[in-house]
Design a protein around this motif. Sequence first.
Motif, PDB file in Angstrom:
ATOM      1  N   VAL A 144      53.339  32.582  43.934  1.00 28.83           N
ATOM      2  CA  VAL A 144      53.734  31.174  43.946  1.00 28.83           C
ATOM      3  C   VAL A 144      53.463  30.596  45.337  1.00 28.83           C
ATOM      4  O   VAL A 144      53.721  31.236  46.351  1.00 28.83           O
ATOM      5  CB  VAL A 144      55.233  31.047  43.597  1.00 28.83           C
ATOM      6  CG1 VAL A 144      55.673  29.589  43.667  1.00 28.83           C
ATOM      7  CG2 VAL A 144      55.500  31.614  42.216  1.00 28.83           C
ATOM      8  N   TYR A 186      53.915  26.918  47.789  1.00 27.52           N
ATOM      9  CA  TYR A 186      54.861  25.807  47.896  1.00 27.52           C
ATOM     10  C   TYR A 186      54.242  24.671  48.693  1.00 27.52           C
ATOM     11  O   TYR A 186      53.498  24.899  49.647  1.00 27.52           O
ATOM     12  CB  TYR A 186      56.148  26.275  48.598  1.00 27.52           C
ATOM     13  CG  TYR A 186      56.786  27.450  47.906  1.00 27.52           C
ATOM     14  CD1 TYR A 186      57.649  27.262  46.823  1.00 27.52           C
ATOM     15  CD2 TYR A 186      56.503  28.754  48.306  1.00 27.52           C
ATOM     16  CE1 TYR A 186      58.215  28.345  46.163  1.00 27.52           C
ATOM     17  CE2 TYR A 186      57.067  29.841  47.651  1.00 27.52           C
ATOM     18  CZ  TYR A 186      57.916  29.635  46.582  1.00 27.52           C
ATOM     19  OH  TYR A 186      58.466  30.705  45.936  1.00 27.52           O
ATOM     20  N   THR A 187      54.598  23.472  48.303  1.00 32.49           N
ATOM     21  CA  THR A 187      54.162  22.278  49.039  1.00 32.49           C
ATOM     22  C   THR A 187      55.398  21.452  49.367  1.00 32.49           C
ATOM     23  O   THR A 187      56.242  21.220  48.498  1.00 32.49           O
ATOM     24  CB  THR A 187      53.174  21.449  48.197  1.00 32.49           C
ATOM     25  OG1 THR A 187      51.964  22.214  48.024  1.00 32.49           O
ATOM     26  CG2 THR A 187      52.831  20.127  48.873  1.00 32.49           C
ATOM     27  N   ARG A 193      50.552  24.173  49.745  1.00 35.63           N
ATOM     28  CA  ARG A 193      50.100  25.406  49.096  1.00 35.63           C
ATOM     29  C   ARG A 193      50.275  26.608  50.023  1.00 35.63           C
ATOM     30  O   ARG A 193      49.359  27.386  50.271  1.00 35.63           O
ATOM     31  CB  ARG A 193      48.651  25.270  48.621  1.00 35.63           C
ATOM     32  CG  ARG A 193      48.462  24.098  47.651  1.00 35.63           C
ATOM     33  CD  ARG A 193      47.088  24.037  47.032  1.00 35.63           C
ATOM     34  NE  ARG A 193      46.756  25.242  46.244  1.00 35.63           N
ATOM     35  CZ  ARG A 193      47.290  25.531  45.058  1.00 35.63           C
ATOM     36  NH1 ARG A 193      48.193  24.729  44.518  1.00 35.63           N
ATOM     37  NH2 ARG A 193      46.923  26.632  44.413  1.00 35.63           N
ATOM     38  N   ARG A 227      58.062  21.621  46.102  1.00 33.15           N
ATOM     39  CA  ARG A 227      57.839  22.096  44.743  1.00 33.15           C
ATOM     40  C   ARG A 227      57.067  23.414  44.790  1.00 33.15           C
ATOM     41  O   ARG A 227      56.442  23.748  45.799  1.00 33.15           O
ATOM     42  CB  ARG A 227      57.095  21.062  43.913  1.00 33.15           C
ATOM     43  CG  ARG A 227      55.637  20.943  44.234  1.00 33.15           C
ATOM     44  CD  ARG A 227      54.938  19.933  43.323  1.00 33.15           C
ATOM     45  NE  ARG A 227      53.520  19.867  43.632  1.00 33.15           N
ATOM     46  CZ  ARG A 227      52.705  18.954  43.128  1.00 33.15           C
ATOM     47  NH1 ARG A 227      53.172  18.015  42.308  1.00 33.15           N
ATOM     48  NH2 ARG A 227      51.415  18.966  43.445  1.00 33.15           N
ATOM     49  N   GLU A 285      54.067  25.898  43.094  1.00 27.93           N
ATOM     50  CA  GLU A 285      52.770  25.739  42.422  1.00 27.93           C
ATOM     51  C   GLU A 285      52.232  27.133  42.096  1.00 27.93           C
ATOM     52  O   GLU A 285      52.337  28.050  42.915  1.00 27.93           O
ATOM     53  CB  GLU A 285      51.794  24.996  43.339  1.00 27.93           C
ATOM     54  CG  GLU A 285      52.312  23.611  43.730  1.00 27.93           C
ATOM     55  CD  GLU A 285      51.483  22.944  44.822  1.00 27.93           C
ATOM     56  OE1 GLU A 285      50.447  23.491  45.209  1.00 27.93           O
ATOM     57  OE2 GLU A 285      51.899  21.869  45.285  1.00 27.93           O
ATOM     58  N   THR A 303      52.708  23.217  38.182  1.00 32.02           N
ATOM     59  CA  THR A 303      53.568  22.758  39.292  1.00 32.02           C
ATOM     60  C   THR A 303      54.977  22.595  38.744  1.00 32.02           C
ATOM     61  O   THR A 303      55.172  22.236  37.581  1.00 32.02           O
ATOM     62  CB  THR A 303      53.101  21.398  39.860  1.00 32.02           C
ATOM     63  OG1 THR A 303      53.066  20.452  38.794  1.00 32.02           O
ATOM     64  CG2 THR A 303      51.740  21.483  40.518  1.00 32.02           C
ATOM     65  N   SER A 304      55.950  22.866  39.616  1.00 33.79           N
ATOM     66  CA  SER A 304      57.347  22.670  39.206  1.00 33.79           C
ATOM     67  C   SER A 304      57.754  21.227  39.491  1.00 33.79           C
ATOM     68  O   SER A 304      56.992  20.452  40.089  1.00 33.79           O
ATOM     69  CB  SER A 304      58.257  23.619  39.994  1.00 33.79           C
ATOM     70  OG  SER A 304      58.433  23.137  41.322  1.00 33.79           O
ATOM     71  N   TRP A 335      59.777  18.438  41.610  1.00 34.26           N
ATOM     72  CA  TRP A 335      60.124  18.330  43.032  1.00 34.26           C
ATOM     73  C   TRP A 335      61.632  18.524  43.185  1.00 34.26           C
ATOM     74  O   TRP A 335      62.414  18.046  42.367  1.00 34.26           O
ATOM     75  CB  TRP A 335      59.761  16.955  43.580  1.00 34.26           C
ATOM     76  CG  TRP A 335      58.301  16.699  43.729  1.00 34.26           C
ATOM     77  CD1 TRP A 335      57.515  15.939  42.904  1.00 34.26           C
ATOM     78  CD2 TRP A 335      57.437  17.171  44.772  1.00 34.26           C
ATOM     79  NE1 TRP A 335      56.225  15.921  43.363  1.00 34.26           N
ATOM     80  CE2 TRP A 335      56.141  16.658  44.520  1.00 34.26           C
ATOM     81  CE3 TRP A 335      57.633  17.968  45.904  1.00 34.26           C
ATOM     82  CZ2 TRP A 335      55.044  16.923  45.344  1.00 34.26           C
ATOM     83  CZ3 TRP A 335      56.546  18.237  46.730  1.00 34.26           C
ATOM     84  CH2 TRP A 335      55.272  17.715  46.447  1.00 34.26           C
TER      85      TRP A 335
END
Length: 202
Positions: free
Chosen positions: A35, A37-38, A56, A80, A82, A87-88, A90
């Motif tokens: 996973v 994350y952003t 990312r 979130r 990714e 994507t999950s 936010w």
Amino acid sequence: EPAPHLPAPKDVEIYSYNFQSLLRWSPVPVENGSVLYTAHYRTGSYEEWSEMGCARSPRTQCGFPPRIRRRRWTILLRVRAELGPLTSAWVHTPPFVAERNTTLGPPRVNSVSVSPDSLLVSLSPPFTPEAGDILQYHVSYWENTTSPTEKKLSESKTLFQIGNLKESTLYCFSIQVQLKIYSGHWLEGQQSAPECHRTALS
């Protein structure tokens, strides 16, 4: 066939110590794949989200970029998860204002000089002060006996004396910093660990 669902990061929080702030969260568990994350930020006065410099990223934390390290700004963050094309949702943080929400650590004691009736203490604040900062140091001190009575003094300088002491006696002290903030309130820091010194023999 419902689309596979990627859970959002949990335990999202802003950790802020001595005005050094970062966003952190718990890793999102998935069966396979890694996973990323952003994280984004925006200020209270601007609706547009901007990159925090963590897009990312596999890491579960993201430091504040220099442009938002402002003590009085209201900062909102979101993160979130990714995974490939997924994507999950936010996850948003509550508004953060460093001047209200940071934790101030204890001041650092640089040196203590003893004389028969006093201790001369030199210290540094736990963070680099900005121009116009008003700092107060609250000093608690006591004779190291079986039933110590604590005395207190307040100082605005980083070099000060704890006076009217008995000679050749062990005294302990602990110091806490307070920073006067914009609202007129004081932001209280953590107490330093007690430190003990024996006064000199005259």
